[in-house]
Enzyme design. Structure first.
Site, PDB file in Angstrom:
ATOM      1  CD  GLU A  78     -56.776 141.952 -11.625  1.00  0.00           C
ATOM      2  OE1 GLU A  78     -57.018 141.752 -10.417  1.00  0.00           O
ATOM      3  OE2 GLU A  78     -55.628 142.195 -12.066  1.00  0.00           O
ATOM      4  NE  ARG A  88     -48.380 153.728 -10.515  1.00  0.00           N
ATOM      5  CZ  ARG A  88     -47.882 153.892 -11.748  1.00  0.00           C
ATOM      6  NH1 ARG A  88     -46.858 154.674 -11.944  1.00  0.00           N
ATOM      7  NH2 ARG A  88     -48.416 153.272 -12.789  1.00  0.00           N
ATOM      8  CB  CYS A 141     -57.007 148.278 -14.819  1.00  0.00           C
ATOM      9  SG  CYS A 141     -56.003 148.473 -16.310  1.00  0.00           S
ATOM     10  CG  HIS A 165     -54.318 143.696 -15.227  1.00  0.00           C
ATOM     11  ND1 HIS A 165     -54.956 143.911 -14.029  1.00  0.00           N
ATOM     12  CD2 HIS A 165     -54.175 144.931 -15.796  1.00  0.00           C
ATOM     13  CE1 HIS A 165     -55.186 145.206 -13.877  1.00  0.00           C
ATOM     14  NE2 HIS A 165     -54.722 145.845 -14.933  1.00  0.00           N
TER      15      HIS A 165
END
Lengths: 213, 213, 213, 213
Positions: A78, A88, A141, A165
């Protein structure tokens, strides 16, 4: 050098999380760096508190967090964490934060302070696919990507941090349709290669928005 | 209200860019707002200079930029622009900037200042797929997303801006394998719906990191 | 020439089926061919009985069936139907056939007898993405692809048939993640182009396994 | 039981083919079955001639062919081979056959004669993703799927055959964007599990179009 490597526990209905499974299997010493392994809960804020306790206790030079990105086919480093929680699904304590800042007084984003391109190249040099990602999402995350950067900038200057990730494990995608995965052995080798790149890369080659690339 | 809507010219070997094609076809007045249409080049910095000239000339309340995101199947409203140019291909003047900040003195990121969730809902209410995106990439689209936010914050306070990515047109994917597209009529209807949401949404419901959501 | 064009009713929890919606909107006369439109149920065997009744009643030269292939981004012309029902979900009368032949006495497969490559080219010439597909699956779409070929070969020699799969409509993918779609207007134009190619292509240019390509 | 396992050489610009790499690494005896390993060229017809020579020489009970399906994320067991060569790229001897039957006097298709569902289940029971595929394409993989079935049916009755497609290896996707892969160890374990299922499954549980499922 001392590197604190964190891995999340399972979430979203999964029985395992490749993040903590991979962290557990890392060598204790990589390229001369001492590796400290820490399981963290997939819970907003609590994950950051547990990381901060370990930062105080172990005084690491680098905090590297690992998380699962189901659906991605390769290891992704990242680039940036952004100051928003917009979940979500609920986290592992049932809280689903919508459109709140991680830290109300924080800047909009932090670039991570690990050498993301050297890490991608080192992983690829082992025959393992890897790439830069420009979003860690807006769930736990990203919360940790951003939150650790902010914590270190605000309270522990000189320490660096970043986020990787990783794909699902093969066993996680058996009942999912058309979903990529990566085997445990490859994940461990890939993350160890990434850590080698952190150890071997000078930290002051280029600074941008606080980031070393 | 006056809204400056920008669309890029073709790049990356494409003969058309759905962005400028869509902008050209927008109604001149949407929900009472005057629409000013501007073609901009897919060139770092030059695109921003041309937008700034139009900002000075027309004094718009909102700058909304439209760009092509080949491969995405729906209309995506960008949440954030980040302070980096890291281009996979050269821009339309042949420059390929790698790992440079858009503005060396700028913050790491800006959240856009248009109502991204209201825009998604309005587009969807017309039967058109749309979602929030958390990355505009690191090419000219992000350059404009970030750059306009910075320009307005620094020099034209009170004005707002944001970015919408749209899929390829059907004719662009004929020779591409397994690539989604969206027809011109649907794109125009979708962007007009998004603009209606900008016009209709109060601007001060919630501010986060400079963003109105 | 007379062409019977069939479209399935909605299945799998969807409120509409782009197949029958598209069939309804076709012109009644395309390139001089009379178009007869027929809605068929997403039910094994019953769909074939209803098609056979229409074949007897209207005496068409060609039977062209249209079905929804959710997830595909373009219009796909099926090459072949295979002699198996192996259903992932129940059909619209609740039957879920697993690993049964469509016709126990039929051959393993039939190549369709419409000009699949000329159809792809004609659709593409309108700026609409299209390709050949080598599998119609093992649900009712393949059942009809295979079943109509077998019915015509066994009982109505000289008649030809084939199958076209079309993407979801935009409104169907609003609540699906990362799913391509195609607008109603484009679907109608694409299917009309495909029918033009059927009308215009000589039927005896090349025969392979019973297929004219 | 004696099983001839074939693997293709590299094609399409790749430096390795996971098919032959996996075949080389199989145990010589799996569940009591003798494993005979054969490299075959990615060339239409020549591949079949080399397989037939080995069939004559070794008199295997089963011919199992392995091929690379770049882009698929799991191990896929093919259900059917169809009587057509329609090649997107030239084969390894530079021939690009378009719309020709594999055997002009052959039927439209053959269902494979290995227990495809038992194979999927056995692979999955090892924690490795697998599924049935309904198309082996129209290049050399389908050519061999169909061609071996036809050869055995016509000249070597009582012998059985089938085809398994496997993903790219991790090192093959380093320079490809967003492409799934599977590690060598997992591929070997998966194919060995599939072979165990062939050995352990009675061959006459169900016959359909010549296939045992």
């Amino acid at each position: 050098m001392k590197i604190l490597v964190t891995g999340f526990d399972p979430f979203g209905g999964e029985l395992v999380n490749p993040a903590i499974e991979t962290v557990k299997r890392l060598r204790d010493n990589i390229s001369g760096a001492e590796i400290i392994k820490l399981e963290i809960p997939t819970v907003c804020h609590k994950s950051l508190r547990i990381i901060e306790e370990a930062v105080v206790k172990y005084d690491p030079d680098v905090v590297l967090s690992i998380g699962q990105a189901g659906g991605r086919p390769d290891i992704t480093i990242e680039r940036v964490g952004i100051n928003v929680d917009d979940c979500r699904i609920p986290d592992n304590e049932g809280n689903q934060i919508i459109d709140e800042p991680v830290y109300p007084d924080g800047p909009a984003a932090y670039f991570v302070t690990i050498p993301i391109k050297a890490m991608v190249q080192r992983i690829q040099s082992r025959g393992i696919p890897a790439s830069i990602s420009n979003t860690a999402g807006t769930f736990v995350c990203n919360h940790v990507t951003y939150g650790v950067c902010h914590m270190l900038a605000a309270k522990y200057p000189g320490k660096r941090s970043g986020f990787i990730h990783i794909p699902f494990l093969p066993q996680q995608v058996i009942d999912k349709k058309n979903m990529p995965s990566m085997s445990q052995d490859v994940l461990v080798e890939g993350i160890e290669a990434a850590i080698e790149a952190i150890v071997d890369t000078p930290t002051d080659i280029k600074v941008m928005g606080g980031a070393t690339h």
